[in-house]
Design a protein around this motif. Structure first.
Motif, PDB file in Angstrom:
ATOM      1  N   ALA A  97     -20.104  59.755 -41.731  1.00 12.52           N
ATOM      2  CA  ALA A  97     -18.693  60.068 -41.989  1.00 12.52           C
ATOM      3  C   ALA A  97     -18.323  59.685 -43.419  1.00 12.52           C
ATOM      4  O   ALA A  97     -17.542  60.374 -44.073  1.00 12.52           O
ATOM      5  CB  ALA A  97     -17.790  59.350 -40.989  1.00 12.52           C
ATOM      6  N   ASP A 127     -18.757  62.261 -46.030  1.00 13.00           N
ATOM      7  CA  ASP A 127     -17.718  63.292 -46.083  1.00 13.00           C
ATOM      8  C   ASP A 127     -16.546  62.879 -46.971  1.00 13.00           C
ATOM      9  O   ASP A 127     -15.643  63.676 -47.202  1.00 13.00           O
ATOM     10  CB  ASP A 127     -17.176  63.591 -44.674  1.00 13.00           C
ATOM     11  CG  ASP A 127     -18.255  64.131 -43.740  1.00 13.00           C
ATOM     12  OD1 ASP A 127     -19.247  64.686 -44.247  1.00 13.00           O
ATOM     13  OD2 ASP A 127     -18.094  63.986 -42.519  1.00 13.00           O
ATOM     14  N   ARG A 140     -17.404  61.486 -35.684  1.00 21.28           N
ATOM     15  CA  ARG A 140     -17.594  61.615 -37.142  1.00 21.28           C
ATOM     16  C   ARG A 140     -16.366  62.266 -37.767  1.00 21.28           C
ATOM     17  O   ARG A 140     -15.906  61.839 -38.826  1.00 21.28           O
ATOM     18  CB  ARG A 140     -18.847  62.433 -37.438  1.00 21.28           C
ATOM     19  CG  ARG A 140     -19.094  62.603 -38.926  1.00 21.28           C
ATOM     20  CD  ARG A 140     -20.385  63.320 -39.189  1.00 21.28           C
ATOM     21  NE  ARG A 140     -20.540  63.607 -40.608  1.00 21.28           N
ATOM     22  CZ  ARG A 140     -21.614  64.153 -41.138  1.00 21.28           C
ATOM     23  NH1 ARG A 140     -22.642  64.464 -40.376  1.00 21.28           N
ATOM     24  NH2 ARG A 140     -21.676  64.389 -42.421  1.00 21.28           N
ATOM     25  N   GLN A 141     -15.808  63.289 -37.115  1.00 21.21           N
ATOM     26  CA  GLN A 141     -14.599  63.937 -37.623  1.00 21.21           C
ATOM     27  C   GLN A 141     -13.437  62.945 -37.687  1.00 21.21           C
ATOM     28  O   GLN A 141     -12.699  62.907 -38.671  1.00 21.21           O
ATOM     29  CB  GLN A 141     -14.209  65.130 -36.759  1.00 21.21           C
ATOM     30  CG  GLN A 141     -12.938  65.804 -37.242  1.00 21.21           C
ATOM     31  CD  GLN A 141     -12.466  66.914 -36.323  1.00 21.21           C
ATOM     32  OE1 GLN A 141     -12.966  67.090 -35.215  1.00 21.21           O
ATOM     33  NE2 GLN A 141     -11.493  67.657 -36.779  1.00 21.21           N
ATOM     34  N   SER A 150     -14.075  60.565 -40.545  1.00 20.68           N
ATOM     35  CA  SER A 150     -13.919  61.310 -41.801  1.00 20.68           C
ATOM     36  C   SER A 150     -12.438  61.493 -42.125  1.00 20.68           C
ATOM     37  O   SER A 150     -12.024  61.358 -43.282  1.00 20.68           O
ATOM     38  CB  SER A 150     -14.594  62.683 -41.698  1.00 20.68           C
ATOM     39  OG  SER A 150     -15.983  62.539 -41.592  1.00 20.68           O
ATOM     40  N   ARG A 187     -10.661  60.112 -45.410  1.00 22.68           N
ATOM     41  CA  ARG A 187      -9.988  61.073 -46.292  1.00 22.68           C
ATOM     42  C   ARG A 187      -8.534  60.646 -46.536  1.00 22.68           C
ATOM     43  O   ARG A 187      -8.037  60.720 -47.656  1.00 22.68           O
ATOM     44  CB  ARG A 187     -10.048  62.476 -45.690  1.00 22.68           C
ATOM     45  CG  ARG A 187      -9.632  63.569 -46.652  1.00 22.68           C
ATOM     46  CD  ARG A 187      -9.854  64.972 -46.085  1.00 22.68           C
ATOM     47  NE  ARG A 187     -11.225  65.171 -45.608  1.00 22.68           N
ATOM     48  CZ  ARG A 187     -11.563  65.324 -44.310  1.00 22.68           C
ATOM     49  NH1 ARG A 187     -10.653  65.322 -43.380  1.00 22.68           N
ATOM     50  NH2 ARG A 187     -12.818  65.485 -43.976  1.00 22.68           N
TER      51      ARG A 187
END
Length: 138
Positions: free
Chosen positions: A7, A10, A33-34, A37, A41
């Motif tokens: 992650a 990303d 992982r999303q 991430s 972010r």
């Protein structure tokens, strides 16, 4: 730990530090992982908004008493406005121009779907902190 490292890939332009103990949790690698991430972010964007190089720390801790793993994801950004703290996980709520307000609502949905809990707060020394409690895999 491997999922967190992936992650982190990303989230370019961030110094992401993994510390502490990590355990195996049952879950969907792609969704988790999303979620991480999205958290990374958000931290990068919050730091960028105040022209600060992002430093994100993920600390893992095993809680044998509750058979859980506690993760804290903290950053050195400006933190979350007090009036926004209770709304950050609501779909379409955003404080960022051009933001969709979906990143943190997706994080919460993914975390809760893994029988875990997530909360948001501000660190006393500044920056945001997200605390996630996962049940340990059996």
């Amino acid at each position: 730990r491997i999922l967190l490292e992936r992650a982190a890939e990303d989230a370019p332009a961030a110094d992401i530090r993994l510390t502490g103990e990590f355990a195996t949790v049952s879950g969907d690698d792609v969704l988790l992982r999303q979620a991480f991430s999205n958290l990374f972010r958000n931290s990068v964007e919050a730091c960028g908004a105040v022209q600060r190089e992002p430093v994100i720390t993920v600390e893992g801790r095993i809680e044998p008493r509750t058979d859980s793993m506690l993760l804290t994801v903290s950053d050195n950004g400006p933190g979350i406005a007090p009036e926004a703290l209770e709304k950050v996980f609501q779909p379409f709520f955003t404080t960022r121009p051009g933001g969709t307000g979906l990143g943190l609502s997706i994080v919460q949905k993914v975390i809760v779907s893994h029988n875990a809990l997530v909360s948001a707060a501000n660190r006393p020394e500044g920056g945001a902190v997200f605390t996630i409690s996962f049940p340990l895999a059996v």
